[in-house]
Design an enzyme around this catalytic site. Structure first.
Site, PDB file in Angstrom:
ATOM      1  N   LYS A  22      -0.639  -2.630  -5.294  1.00 55.05           N
ATOM      2  CA  LYS A  22       0.226  -1.325  -4.966  1.00 55.05           C
ATOM      3  C   LYS A  22       1.693  -1.928  -4.528  1.00 55.05           C
ATOM      4  O   LYS A  22       2.545  -1.202  -5.169  1.00 55.05           O
ATOM      5  CB  LYS A  22      -0.392  -0.752  -3.795  1.00 55.05           C
ATOM      6  CG  LYS A  22       0.493   0.217  -2.834  1.00 55.05           C
ATOM      7  CD  LYS A  22      -0.390   0.804  -1.986  1.00 55.05           C
ATOM      8  CE  LYS A  22       0.403   1.562  -0.661  1.00 55.05           C
ATOM      9  NZ  LYS A  22       1.252   0.862  -0.110  1.00 55.05           N
ATOM     10  N   ASN A  23       1.635  -2.559  -3.862  1.00 48.93           N
ATOM     11  CA  ASN A  23       3.124  -3.038  -3.065  1.00 48.93           C
ATOM     12  C   ASN A  23       4.080  -4.010  -4.082  1.00 48.93           C
ATOM     13  O   ASN A  23       5.270  -3.884  -4.065  1.00 48.93           O
ATOM     14  CB  ASN A  23       2.889  -3.786  -1.794  1.00 48.93           C
ATOM     15  CG  ASN A  23       2.230  -3.045  -0.523  1.00 48.93           C
ATOM     16  OD1 ASN A  23       2.386  -1.842  -0.645  1.00 48.93           O
ATOM     17  ND2 ASN A  23       1.759  -3.678   0.501  1.00 48.93           N
ATOM     18  N   CYS A 116       2.497   5.625   6.075  1.00 49.97           N
ATOM     19  CA  CYS A 116       1.658   5.712   6.852  1.00 49.97           C
ATOM     20  C   CYS A 116       2.078   6.128   8.453  1.00 49.97           C
ATOM     21  O   CYS A 116       3.253   5.753   8.820  1.00 49.97           O
ATOM     22  CB  CYS A 116       1.056   4.354   7.206  1.00 49.97           C
ATOM     23  SG  CYS A 116      -0.296   4.160   5.672  1.00 49.97           S
ATOM     24  N   ARG A 121       9.290   3.128  11.728  1.00 52.07           N
ATOM     25  CA  ARG A 121       9.849   2.861  10.328  1.00 52.07           C
ATOM     26  C   ARG A 121      11.395   3.298   9.962  1.00 52.07           C
ATOM     27  O   ARG A 121      11.664   4.453   9.150  1.00 52.07           O
ATOM     28  CB  ARG A 121       8.828   3.446   9.313  1.00 52.07           C
ATOM     29  CG  ARG A 121       7.420   2.764   9.268  1.00 52.07           C
ATOM     30  CD  ARG A 121       6.745   2.979   7.873  1.00 52.07           C
ATOM     31  NE  ARG A 121       5.950   1.792   7.728  1.00 52.07           N
ATOM     32  CZ  ARG A 121       5.302   1.495   6.649  1.00 52.07           C
ATOM     33  NH1 ARG A 121       5.175   2.478   5.795  1.00 52.07           N
ATOM     34  NH2 ARG A 121       4.760   0.337   6.549  1.00 52.07           N
ATOM     35  N   ASP A 304      -0.797  -5.647   6.922  1.00 51.46           N
ATOM     36  CA  ASP A 304      -1.675  -4.859   6.208  1.00 51.46           C
ATOM     37  C   ASP A 304      -3.162  -5.089   6.447  1.00 51.46           C
ATOM     38  O   ASP A 304      -4.010  -4.645   6.102  1.00 51.46           O
ATOM     39  CB  ASP A 304      -1.421  -5.000   4.597  1.00 51.46           C
ATOM     40  CG  ASP A 304       0.019  -3.814   4.432  1.00 51.46           C
ATOM     41  OD1 ASP A 304       0.299  -3.038   5.346  1.00 51.46           O
ATOM     42  OD2 ASP A 304       0.498  -4.072   3.498  1.00 51.46           O
ATOM     43  N   ARG A 397      -4.635   6.081  -1.047  1.00 52.11           N
ATOM     44  CA  ARG A 397      -3.143   5.926  -1.267  1.00 52.11           C
ATOM     45  C   ARG A 397      -3.067   4.350  -1.774  1.00 52.11           C
ATOM     46  O   ARG A 397      -2.212   3.796  -2.568  1.00 52.11           O
ATOM     47  CB  ARG A 397      -2.495   5.829   0.037  1.00 52.11           C
ATOM     48  CG  ARG A 397      -2.119   7.442   0.336  1.00 52.11           C
ATOM     49  CD  ARG A 397      -1.044   7.342   1.263  1.00 52.11           C
ATOM     50  NE  ARG A 397      -0.137   6.293   1.144  1.00 52.11           N
ATOM     51  CZ  ARG A 397       0.311   5.431   1.818  1.00 52.11           C
ATOM     52  NH1 ARG A 397       0.334   5.863   3.528  1.00 52.11           N
ATOM     53  NH2 ARG A 397       1.373   4.628   1.770  1.00 52.11           N
TER      54      ARG A 397
END
Ligand code: UD1
Length: 416
Positions: A22-23, A116, A121, A304, A397
């Site tokens: 994903k990242n 999230c 952030r 993560d 997600r």
């Protein structure tokens, strides 16, 4: 399919193929905007965040098409850099479109991106870095407007190796006039993947994978055929899942060279790890051994995977200490784990102590963010009886089908 039901207490056995990252795929998809022709991106995971990125690219004028092996993005028709409000909401990774669109269109209008609920952030590092490259920002009614009459190279020093800010500098830098030197760049494998993609398109970047990147801007970029690597976080989730639930599994195609610190932690927790051409074999002989763990930028232990280790150590053979140094709210999952009988207490502003218990009890629990949600599924595998994890839209997600993958490993898991 909002919930996942797990009948716990079954050791994992067998093999599972690890999905694409994903990242890594999100910034690569954003980078296709710079090309102005067709790119083919293989091994993109079929997850909600990738679908959201595809919608964003379409709303910007790209023609995007999925087939069995990957995604074709044709960005020839992109003219304006205005992102629709709803498409940006909740997707932190939409932030890497900022650097890409500045590179492509010179003007961008977007919402403040979410993601999230694991911390504040802020985006100050992104704004300051792009500001040094000639981008001016204005905030109006909650929307961010970025304009650059002349995007130029700069010498930028990041005070913290932010992954997102490094991506934005790379994306803007390849289109800027002159050279950009980025000191203090993030060294996450996903940055290396983005550099490789841009290099394959014709960009000239030196120092890929190191904390000093030199980006020679202004070269013409061409469409390319690129394969996204496997997801180190998904691989890590299943690996720690095995250490928690017991058993022995093979993680096919797991990106072992990106997972050194994770494999080290797994061994400290009692896992027997063997790396081979096929992937990573893990064997868990007994209850997890306790660990002292602190998250850190790569090559440190990834934030993560912190929640998953927290869940596993809830059944550890002693007391573990876990320190979260990246995102302040990443311990929120502890509350849900406590409902299952975990003994977790705050022992400092960034630290928790986990007193391992002999058994966890299956309970209804609620996912509130992506990785915490995956940690609850892992806790369910380890628990006695039935666990029902709600709020699974967060998990989707980032995980294509966590239930299917654990089923392949012999677990009793169903989406409901
Ligand atoms: C982070 C993780 C990345 C992970 C991703 C998805 C790190 C270093 N980064 O990347 O590995 O894959 O989440 O969960 O582990 N910050 C600021 N100002 C900014 C930007 C960031 O203060 O402008 C702070 C953040 O609050 C946070 C830290 O820097 O404490 C890490 O942020 P950053 O690496 O930018 O986050 P992501 O790119 O989301």
């Amino acid at each position: 399919m909002d919930s996942i039901r797990i009948q716990g207490g079954i050791a994992l056995q067998g093999k599972v193929r690890v999905q694409g990252s994903k990242n890594a795929s999100l910034p690569v998809l954003a980078a296709t905007l710079l090309v102005g022709e067709c790119s083919f991106i293989r091994n993109c995971p079929r997850i909600a965040d990738v679908h959201a990125m595809v919608s964003l690219l379409k709303s910007l004028g790209c023609s995007v098409c999925w087939n069995k092996t990957g995604i074709t993005v044709d960005s020839a028709q992109v003219r304006r850099g205005e992102m629709p409000k709803e498409a940006v909401k909740g997707m932190r990774s939409s932030l890497c479109l900022l650097g890409a669109l500045i590179g492509r269109c010179s003007e961008v209008v977007m919402e403040h991106p979410g993601g999230c609920v694991i911390g504040e952030r802020p985006i100050d590092l992104h704004l300051s870095a792009l500001g040094q490259m000639g981008v001016e920002f204005e905030e109006k009614e909650g929307r961010l407007k970025a304009v650059s009459a002349r995007l130029h190279g700069a010498c930028i020093c990041l005070p913290f190796p932010s992954v997102g800010a490094t991506e934005n500098v790379l994306l803007a830098g390849v289109m800027a006039e002159g050279d950009t030197v980025l000191e203090g760049a993030a060294r996450e494998p996903e940055i290396l993947t983005l550099c490789r993609f841009l290099q394959q398109c014709g960009a000239w970047i030196e120092g890929a994978g190191s904390s000093r990147l030199v980006i020679h801007g202004g070269r013409r970029l061409y469409g390319t055929d690129f394969t996204v690597p496997a997801d180190r976080i998904v691989a890590g989730t299943y690996l720690f899942g095995c250490i928690g639930a017991g058993g022995s599994i093979l993680l096919e195609q797991a990106p072992r060279e990106e997972m050194e610190t994770v494999l080290c932690a797994a061994e400290q927790m009692g896992g027997r790890v063997c790396v081979s051409k096929e992937g990573i074999y893990v064997q868990a002989p007994g209850r997890p051994l306790p660990i002292e763990l602190a998250t850190a930028p790569h090559p440190g232990f990834p934030t993560d995977l912190q929640s998953v280790v927290l869940a596993v150590e809830a059944k550890g053979e002693g007391c573990s200490r876990i320190q979260e140094n990246i995102f302040e709210n990443r311990f929120r999952v502890a509350q849900e784990l406590q409902k299952m009988g975990a003994r977790i207490e705050r022992s400092g502003p960034r630290t928790v102590s986990v007193h391992g218990v002999e058994s966890l009890c299956g309970r209804p629990v609620e996912a509130r963010e992506l990785r915490g949600g995956a940690a609850l599924v892992v806790a369910g595998l380890m628990a006695e009886g039935e666990t029902l994890v709600g709020g699974c839209q967060y998990i989707y997600r980032g995980y294509e089908n966590i239930g299917r993958d654990f089923r392949e490993l012999g677990a009793r898991v169903a989406s409901v």
